[in-house]
Design a protein around this motif. Structure first.
Motif, mmCIF file in Angstrom:
data_model
loop_
_atom_site.group_PDB
_atom_site.id
_atom_site.type_symbol
_atom_site.label_atom_id
_atom_site.label_comp_id
_atom_site.label_asym_id
_atom_site.label_seq_id
_atom_site.Cartn_x
_atom_site.Cartn_y
_atom_site.Cartn_z
ATOM 1 N N HIS A 258 32.736 49.964 -19.548
ATOM 2 C CA HIS A 258 33.385 49.046 -19.382
ATOM 3 C C HIS A 258 34.143 48.590 -20.124
ATOM 4 C CE1 HIS A 258 30.265 48.183 -21.659
ATOM 5 N NE2 HIS A 258 30.940 47.846 -22.978
ATOM 6 N N GLU A 259 34.793 47.329 -19.372
ATOM 7 C CA GLU A 259 35.897 46.858 -19.331
ATOM 8 C C GLU A 259 35.354 44.889 -20.119
ATOM 9 O OE1 GLU A 259 38.897 47.430 -19.051
ATOM 10 O OE2 GLU A 259 40.285 45.992 -19.963
ATOM 11 N N GLY A 260 35.455 45.268 -21.169
ATOM 12 C CA GLY A 260 35.149 43.753 -22.066
ATOM 13 C C GLY A 260 33.396 44.028 -21.281
ATOM 14 N N SER A 261 32.833 42.621 -22.067
ATOM 15 C CA SER A 261 31.480 42.341 -21.670
ATOM 16 C C SER A 261 30.535 42.511 -20.461
ATOM 17 C CB SER A 261 30.614 41.088 -22.225
ATOM 18 O OG SER A 261 31.901 40.042 -20.925
ATOM 19 N N ASN A 262 31.641 43.153 -18.914
ATOM 20 C CA ASN A 262 31.541 43.793 -17.911
ATOM 21 C C ASN A 262 30.496 44.693 -17.652
ATOM 22 O OD1 ASN A 262 32.298 41.165 -16.989
ATOM 23 N ND2 ASN A 262 34.691 42.026 -17.370
ATOM 24 N N THR A 263 29.214 44.837 -18.084
ATOM 25 C CA THR A 263 28.578 45.917 -18.266
ATOM 26 C C THR A 263 27.216 46.752 -17.261
ATOM 27 O OG1 THR A 263 27.031 44.552 -19.029
ATOM 28 C CG2 THR A 263 27.500 45.589 -21.192
ATOM 29 N N TRP A 264 27.258 47.715 -16.933
ATOM 30 C CA TRP A 264 26.806 48.555 -15.902
ATOM 31 C C TRP A 264 25.409 47.267 -15.255
ATOM 32 C CZ3 TRP A 264 21.692 50.599 -14.888
ATOM 33 C CH2 TRP A 264 22.284 51.269 -15.009
ATOM 34 N N ASP A 265 24.674 46.797 -16.466
ATOM 35 C CA ASP A 265 23.215 46.569 -16.001
ATOM 36 C C ASP A 265 24.061 44.883 -14.871
ATOM 37 O OD1 ASP A 265 24.559 46.213 -18.736
ATOM 38 O OD2 ASP A 265 23.071 44.403 -18.459
ATOM 39 N N ARG A 266 24.816 45.335 -14.983
ATOM 40 C CA ARG A 266 25.134 43.796 -14.649
ATOM 41 C C ARG A 266 25.432 43.705 -12.941
ATOM 42 N NH1 ARG A 266 29.420 40.011 -17.497
ATOM 43 N NH2 ARG A 266 27.868 39.324 -19.337
ATOM 44 N N MET A 267 25.930 44.850 -12.859
ATOM 45 C CA MET A 267 25.798 44.838 -11.140
ATOM 46 C C MET A 267 23.596 44.970 -10.257
ATOM 47 S SD MET A 267 27.665 48.732 -10.526
ATOM 48 C CE MET A 267 26.673 50.008 -11.683
ATOM 49 N N ALA A 397 45.291 58.394 -6.469
ATOM 50 C CA ALA A 397 44.414 59.354 -6.567
ATOM 51 C C ALA A 397 43.991 58.937 -8.501
ATOM 52 C CB ALA A 397 45.813 60.269 -7.837
ATOM 53 N N THR A 398 44.502 57.810 -9.418
ATOM 54 C CA THR A 398 43.599 57.030 -10.286
ATOM 55 C C THR A 398 43.366 55.727 -9.509
ATOM 56 O OG1 THR A 398 45.466 56.148 -10.871
ATOM 57 C CG2 THR A 398 44.707 58.004 -11.753
ATOM 58 N N GLY A 399 42.402 54.582 -10.453
ATOM 59 C CA GLY A 399 42.234 53.376 -10.165
ATOM 60 C C GLY A 399 41.192 53.099 -11.423
ATOM 61 N N PHE A 400 39.928 52.036 -10.972
ATOM 62 C CA PHE A 400 38.953 51.535 -11.346
ATOM 63 C C PHE A 400 38.207 50.573 -10.463
ATOM 64 C CE2 PHE A 400 41.654 48.326 -10.844
ATOM 65 C CZ PHE A 400 41.725 46.881 -10.896
ATOM 66 N N MET A 401 37.243 50.077 -10.653
ATOM 67 C CA MET A 401 35.846 49.251 -9.816
ATOM 68 C C MET A 401 35.219 48.448 -10.493
ATOM 69 S SD MET A 401 32.453 51.075 -8.446
ATOM 70 C CE MET A 401 31.659 51.820 -9.416
ATOM 71 N N HIS A 402 34.701 47.194 -9.445
ATOM 72 C CA HIS A 402 33.652 46.496 -10.131
ATOM 73 C C HIS A 402 33.185 45.968 -9.017
ATOM 74 C CE1 HIS A 402 37.314 43.354 -7.999
ATOM 75 N NE2 HIS A 402 37.872 43.682 -9.134
ATOM 76 N N ILE A 403 31.967 45.636 -9.129
ATOM 77 C CA ILE A 403 30.909 45.352 -8.360
ATOM 78 C C ILE A 403 30.136 44.076 -9.008
ATOM 79 C CG2 ILE A 403 28.716 46.034 -7.017
ATOM 80 C CD1 ILE A 403 29.797 48.300 -6.632
ATOM 81 N N SER A 404 29.844 43.173 -8.034
ATOM 82 C CA SER A 404 29.241 42.178 -9.001
ATOM 83 C C SER A 404 27.413 41.726 -8.813
ATOM 84 C CB SER A 404 29.685 40.567 -7.958
ATOM 85 O OG SER A 404 28.778 39.520 -8.475
ATOM 86 N N GLU A 405 26.915 43.315 -7.404
ATOM 87 C CA GLU A 405 25.396 42.952 -7.531
ATOM 88 C C GLU A 405 25.950 44.204 -6.190
ATOM 89 O OE1 GLU A 405 22.079 41.671 -8.770
ATOM 90 O OE2 GLU A 405 23.950 41.409 -9.573
ATOM 91 N N LEU A 406 24.540 45.148 -6.802
ATOM 92 C CA LEU A 406 24.496 46.182 -6.195
ATOM 93 C C LEU A 406 22.702 46.247 -5.528
ATOM 94 C CD1 LEU A 406 25.373 48.621 -3.720
ATOM 95 C CD2 LEU A 406 24.875 50.285 -6.126
ATOM 96 N N LYS A 407 22.415 46.188 -4.101
ATOM 97 C CA LYS A 407 20.765 45.504 -4.538
ATOM 98 C C LYS A 407 20.060 46.918 -2.944
ATOM 99 C CE LYS A 407 20.007 41.227 -4.563
ATOM 100 N NZ LYS A 407 19.236 39.883 -4.400
ATOM 101 N N PHE A 408 18.754 47.907 -3.475
ATOM 102 C CA PHE A 408 18.891 48.820 -2.151
ATOM 103 C C PHE A 408 17.330 48.127 -1.588
ATOM 104 C CE2 PHE A 408 21.266 51.042 -5.384
ATOM 105 C CZ PHE A 408 21.893 51.853 -4.218
ATOM 106 N N PHE A 409 17.140 48.263 -0.425
ATOM 107 C CA PHE A 409 15.822 48.309 -0.060
ATOM 108 C C PHE A 409 15.294 49.502 1.305
ATOM 109 C CE2 PHE A 409 18.550 44.989 -0.118
ATOM 110 C CZ PHE A 409 18.056 43.363 -0.411
ATOM 111 N N GLY A 410 13.960 49.679 1.066
ATOM 112 C CA GLY A 410 13.244 50.998 1.577
ATOM 113 C C GLY A 410 12.278 50.848 1.367
#
Length: 413
Positions: A258-267, A397-410
């Protein structure tokens, strides 16, 4: 002293001369109105007409104006003298009516009027209405539609879709959801409905306030719950680095730090004001496997882009996902067990270029973009988000990503 007087008088003369030279006559001072247009030919189009004509031979001509009545309101349309046609739109029915055309001079003098009769074709919303495909789904129902008029682009074909349900107590329709689109084809999902038989309705409205009838359908939504994000775990190392899902067996799943304090769990923290952000310049694709903590038959997921933290320009740009796939398995230890659950290319609702966001684009991004899984897919325990590219580097061919939130339903199995 004499020389000073001469200089002052000379300056005054220059100023007076300059003021006189700055005076400008009107570009066109003609007092006579232009001749009228002639040989008007009418072509009916959805919700309006295109009128072609011969322009008068007058050097003072500036534009042609059409005046007409739209639901009791006096309206007008204008067309430059560079064109020999004018388009009049906004009619919600196919009744014959009159429109009046004027040639207008540069000094705003009107020609004598030319009144013609027109009969529009049905408005674009009726084609959309006839294409509606409504079916029960997880937590509600889906609405598929086609909008042929949107193939040509422009906002005049944009639609607003209203969703209502019948209130037996009030004995009337109650509106509870709506959607907006400028796309030629799409699928909307109505959610948060209990699994009980209900009469639902769908209607359409265009930008001129024309409405269709209401399509009615009795349906029972399928049971659905939101998966508990507190049970989610980062599955990139479980406990050793995981191999990329089939068919890309040669790669190791990237530990996209992650970049800075923007950790995986913030999704998955429910907070739309922060976001997960990978470090930059990763080779594409970037794999992000998640342990859902339960086995579930997935119905849909909702993705919130990064929309804040730098102004209103973040939606549909920068490191927000543009194209991706979603993979799933019940056995993360077996690379061959992974199956592709979904493939998406995010579409901006307005269809405007990258970096240009309408208010509707921003509102839809902030509300979250929803994507449905095929209901015939098997249950899974693990999902992997495969980022193919982002909005800042489409096809890169190269890049990065950021996501604010990801929710799953089912439905949990």
């Amino acid at each position: 002293m004499k020389n000073i007087r001469i200089i002052v008088l000379s300056l005054i003369s220059v100023v007076l001369f300059s003021c006189k030279e700055d005076a400008r006559d009107p570009l066109y001072a003609g007092e006579n109105p232009p001749p009228p247009i002639s040989s008007a030919r009418v072509e009916a189009i959805p919700g309006g007409v295109k009128v072609t004509y011969d322009l008068p031979n007058d050097p003072g001509l500036l534009y042609v104006k059409a005046e007409y009545d739209l639901k009791g309101v006096k309206m007008e349309a204008k067309s430059s003298y560079y064109k020999n046609f004018i388009v009049v739109e906004g009619f919600g029915d196919t009744q014959e009516r009159d429109i009046t055309l004027y040639a207008v001079s540069r000094s705003e003098k009107l020609s004598t009027p030319v009144t013609i009769k027109i009969t529009p074709l049905p408005a674009p919303i009726y084609d959309v209405f006839n294409s509606l495909n409504v079916n029960a789904s997880f937590g509600g129902f889906t609405i598929g539609f086609e909008n042929p008029a949107a193939l040509g682009g422009g906002i005049n074909s944009n639609i607003t879709m209203g969703v209502v349900k019948w209130d037996a107590g009030l004995k009337e329709w109650v509106r509870f959801d709506s959607f907006y689109s400028g796309l030629a084809k799409g699928l909307f999902s109505v959610r948060r409905q209990p699994p009980v038989e209900t009469k639902f309705g769908v209607f359409l409205k265009d930008r001129w306030g024309n409405y269709t009838d209401t399509l009615e359908k009795v349906m029972t939504p399928w049971p659905e719950v939101e998966l508990d994000p507190k049970k989610f775990k980062d599955a990139r190392k479980n406990p050793v680095p995981q191999r990329a899902p089939f068919p890309e067996l040669t790669g190791i799943v990237k530990d996209a730090e992650h970049e800075g304090s923007n950790t995986w769990d913030r999704m998955f923290d429910g907070d739309l004001t922060n976001f997960f952000h990978t470090k930059q310049r990763f080779d594409m694709p970037i794999w992000m496997p998640v342990d859902l903590g339960v086995t579930a038959k997935l119905s849909r997921y909702v993705l919130w882009q990064r929309t804040g933290g730098g102004g209103s320009g973040w939606p549909f740009t920068h490191g927000n996902p543009h194209e991706w796939e979603m993979w799933g398995t019940t056995n993360i230890a077996d690379p061959n067990s992974w199956i592709k659950l979904d493939h998406q290319v995010m579409i901006k609702p307005s269809g405007s270029p990258v970096g240009v966001n309408t208010n509707d684009d921003k509102a839809i991004a902030e509300a979250g973009m929803e994507y449905n899984f095929d209901p015939n897919l098997p249950p899974v325990r693990y999902v992997a988000f495969k980022l193919i590219d982002n909005w800042a580097s489409i096809g890169g061919a190269t890049g990065f990503m950021h996501i604010s939130e990801l929710k799953f339903f089912g439905e949990i199995k």
